[in-house]
Enzyme design. Structure first.
Site: not given
Ligand code: G3P
Length: 215
Positions: A83
């Site tokens: 990633k």
């Molecule tokens: O895969 C990316 C994700 O983990 C981000 O999620 O909820 O932190 O915006 P969030």
């Protein structure tokens, strides 16, 4: 549509896998830090649980170091996907790792043009962050719709992995748009399972069965 779980919690991943919810896993530095465990150890353990792609994020910001880190992480297991953040340096790393046969997932993508560049660099997956755009008053799903449209138009091989998913509605809409993959926190997977009429219907069936005297 493939379902990935967005988690670095091995128990949670195991539970989701039992229910057929895990075609792959995405992690990020925040999720790994939350697990309180060593990065490589967690990735190795997840790779034993899940046969599909497991995204492990590089921490370097310069391409040479990203490539080095990526090559190192790829040695953990054959299903590790590297990633990489959406930066100019990141795209250099994506192109190089792709040429070495290593799969990549470009993260922190917030518009269709960035996604177009990921496809040009040969990224295996692109991660548009829906929830974080919604958070600042921009329609995250509209971005996904445009990315899917552009990719189909030119037949790019890069898969659209919808990330930063906060609700079942994000998943339903992403599925309708034809996004290839959605990465979902366990809690949201559980929310998708439930419907009040399912619970009510089940309760009624049980009560009627009891009334019939057969229980
Ligand atoms: O895969 C990316 C994700 O983990 C981000 O999620 O909820 O932190 O915006 P969030």
């Amino acid at each position: 549509m493939k379902f990935f779980i967005d988690s670095a919690d091995v128990n949670e991943i195991r539970q989701a896998n039992l229910k057929g919810w895990v075609d792959g896993v995405t992690t990020n530095p925040t999720l790994i830090a939350k697990s309180g465990r060593s990065f490589k150890e967690v990735i190795a353990e997840i790779c034993k649980e899940v046969s599909g792609p497991v995204s492990a994020e590089v921490l370097a910001t310069q391409s040479a170091e990203m490539i080095k880190e990526g090559l190192d992480l790829a040695k953990i297991a054959s299903n590790v996907v590297i990633k990489i953040p959406m930066t100019e340096e990141g795209l250099i790393a994506v192109k190089k790792l792709t040429s070495e046969g290593i799969k990549t997932n470009v993260t922190l993508v917030f518009n269709p043009l960035q996604a177009l560049l990921v496809a040009k660099a040969g990224g295996t997956m692109v991660s548009p962050f829906v929830g974080r755009l919604d958070d600042i008053g921009i329609d995250g799903l509209a971005m996904v719709e445009e990315i899917v449209h552009i990719y189909r138009q030119f037949d790019f091989a890069t898969e659209v992995l919808v990330a930063s998913v906060r609700s079942p509605l994000h998943i339903e809409k992403a599925a309708l748009m034809g996004a290839d993959i959605v990465t979902v926190p366990y809690k949201v997977m559980q929310q998708m399972t439930h419907h009040p009429l399912t619970d009510k219907g089940l309760q009624m069936f049980m009560e009627d069965w009891k009334k019939s005297g057969k229980l």
